[in-house]
Motif scaffolding. Structure first.
Motif, mmCIF file in Angstrom:
data_model
loop_
_atom_site.group_PDB
_atom_site.id
_atom_site.type_symbol
_atom_site.label_atom_id
_atom_site.label_comp_id
_atom_site.label_asym_id
_atom_site.label_seq_id
_atom_site.Cartn_x
_atom_site.Cartn_y
_atom_site.Cartn_z
ATOM 1 N N GLU A 52 61.540 34.488 50.268
ATOM 2 C CA GLU A 52 60.156 35.142 51.871
ATOM 3 C C GLU A 52 60.628 36.185 51.936
ATOM 4 N N GLN A 53 61.114 37.442 51.968
ATOM 5 C CA GLN A 53 61.012 38.542 51.629
ATOM 6 C C GLN A 53 59.030 38.959 51.137
ATOM 7 N N GLN A 54 59.569 38.615 49.676
ATOM 8 C CA GLN A 54 59.147 39.015 48.669
ATOM 9 C C GLN A 54 57.746 38.179 49.575
ATOM 10 N N ALA A 55 57.588 36.718 49.653
ATOM 11 C CA ALA A 55 56.203 36.413 50.375
ATOM 12 C C ALA A 55 55.172 36.894 51.530
ATOM 13 N N SER A 56 56.355 37.457 52.335
ATOM 14 C CA SER A 56 56.211 38.180 53.582
ATOM 15 C C SER A 56 55.248 39.828 53.020
ATOM 16 N N GLU A 57 56.158 40.224 52.514
ATOM 17 C CA GLU A 57 55.622 41.125 51.711
ATOM 18 C C GLU A 57 54.326 41.455 51.403
ATOM 19 N N LEU A 58 53.812 40.295 50.164
ATOM 20 C CA LEU A 58 53.493 40.159 49.133
ATOM 21 C C LEU A 58 51.636 39.754 50.483
ATOM 22 N N THR A 59 51.801 39.160 51.894
ATOM 23 C CA THR A 59 50.995 39.126 52.582
ATOM 24 C C THR A 59 50.349 39.918 53.352
ATOM 25 N N ALA A 60 51.526 41.056 53.479
ATOM 26 C CA ALA A 60 51.641 41.965 54.027
ATOM 27 C C ALA A 60 50.581 43.361 53.576
ATOM 28 N N ALA A 61 50.572 43.012 52.336
ATOM 29 C CA ALA A 61 49.743 43.793 51.183
ATOM 30 C C ALA A 61 48.490 42.804 51.041
ATOM 31 N N LYS A 62 48.108 41.825 50.800
ATOM 32 C CA LYS A 62 46.784 41.465 51.059
ATOM 33 C C LYS A 62 45.999 41.668 51.988
ATOM 34 N N SER A 63 46.413 41.403 53.051
ATOM 35 C CA SER A 63 46.138 41.994 54.735
ATOM 36 C C SER A 63 45.459 43.244 54.572
ATOM 37 N N GLU A 64 46.576 44.364 53.960
ATOM 38 C CA GLU A 64 45.670 46.169 53.999
ATOM 39 C C GLU A 64 44.802 46.125 52.233
ATOM 40 N N VAL A 65 44.851 45.392 51.801
ATOM 41 C CA VAL A 65 43.433 45.326 50.798
ATOM 42 C C VAL A 65 42.243 45.199 51.611
ATOM 43 N N LEU A 66 42.548 44.180 52.351
ATOM 44 C CA LEU A 66 40.907 42.943 52.476
ATOM 45 C C LEU A 66 40.723 44.348 53.796
ATOM 46 N N LYS A 67 41.535 44.746 54.708
ATOM 47 C CA LYS A 67 41.216 45.431 55.715
ATOM 48 C C LYS A 67 40.376 46.748 54.931
ATOM 49 N N LEU A 68 41.439 47.445 54.199
ATOM 50 C CA LEU A 68 40.340 48.086 53.510
ATOM 51 C C LEU A 68 39.459 48.005 52.521
ATOM 52 N N ARG A 69 39.105 47.131 51.914
ATOM 53 C CA ARG A 69 37.839 46.638 51.201
ATOM 54 C C ARG A 69 36.509 47.148 52.697
ATOM 55 N N ALA A 70 37.130 46.451 53.749
ATOM 56 C CA ALA A 70 36.364 46.417 54.721
ATOM 57 C C ALA A 70 35.736 47.710 55.243
ATOM 58 N N GLN A 71 37.302 48.705 55.008
ATOM 59 C CA GLN A 71 36.648 50.156 55.103
ATOM 60 C C GLN A 71 35.512 50.910 54.783
ATOM 61 N N LEU A 72 35.872 49.819 53.456
ATOM 62 C CA LEU A 72 35.124 50.771 52.119
ATOM 63 C C LEU A 72 33.278 50.264 51.966
ATOM 64 N N ARG A 73 33.454 49.134 52.633
ATOM 65 C CA ARG A 73 31.930 48.583 53.245
ATOM 66 C C ARG A 73 31.210 49.385 53.631
ATOM 67 N N ARG A 74 31.849 49.530 54.908
ATOM 68 C CA ARG A 74 31.324 50.143 56.415
ATOM 69 C C ARG A 74 31.453 51.966 55.865
ATOM 70 N N LYS A 75 32.216 52.169 55.227
ATOM 71 C CA LYS A 75 31.535 53.424 55.250
ATOM 72 C C LYS A 75 30.435 53.693 53.371
ATOM 73 N N LYS A 76 30.510 52.655 52.282
ATOM 74 C CA LYS A 76 29.157 52.838 51.856
ATOM 75 C C LYS A 76 27.955 52.538 51.707
ATOM 76 N N ARG A 77 27.998 51.931 53.774
ATOM 77 C CA ARG A 77 26.837 51.266 54.404
ATOM 78 C C ARG A 77 25.834 52.446 55.399
ATOM 79 N N SER A 78 27.581 53.058 55.387
ATOM 80 C CA SER A 78 27.116 54.344 56.185
ATOM 81 C C SER A 78 26.150 55.760 55.543
ATOM 82 N N ALA A 79 27.315 55.693 53.846
ATOM 83 C CA ALA A 79 26.686 56.900 53.189
ATOM 84 C C ALA A 79 24.945 56.938 52.902
ATOM 85 N N THR A 80 24.468 55.488 53.034
ATOM 86 C CA THR A 80 23.401 55.060 52.220
ATOM 87 C C THR A 80 22.711 55.067 52.926
ATOM 88 N N SER A 81 23.016 54.814 54.593
ATOM 89 C CA SER A 81 21.859 55.393 55.151
ATOM 90 C C SER A 81 21.025 56.000 55.715
#
Length: 81
Positions: A52-81
């Protein structure tokens, strides 16, 4: 000897010292006069199972990766504008 020797509040505080504050079971059991075996049982009763703990930690890690990817995409878009 009564099976309800310690109050729930006492047990909660003992477990909190191990789980939240990071003290070892040996330290807390010695300080509070509780057998380490009892304290281990109390801690195990409130801690989630390993899978249970491992599944919870994995879910949290996946969520953070998705957030960071979104931030990176936004930064890349603003840098190319």
């Amino acid at each position: 000897m009564s099976s309800q020797r310690y109050t729930p509040e006492f047990k909660d505080e003992a477990v909190r010292q191990v789980v939240d504050r990071g003290y070892s079971v040996a330290e807390v059991s010695e300080r509070l006069g509780v057998s380490p075996h009892s304290l281990y049982k109390w801690v195990k009763a409130v801690k989630p199972d390993k899978p249970e703990q491992q599944a919870s930690e994995l879910t949290a890690a996946k969520s953070e990766v998705l957030k960071l990817r979104a931030q990176l995409r936004r930064k890349k878009r603003s840098a190319t504008s």
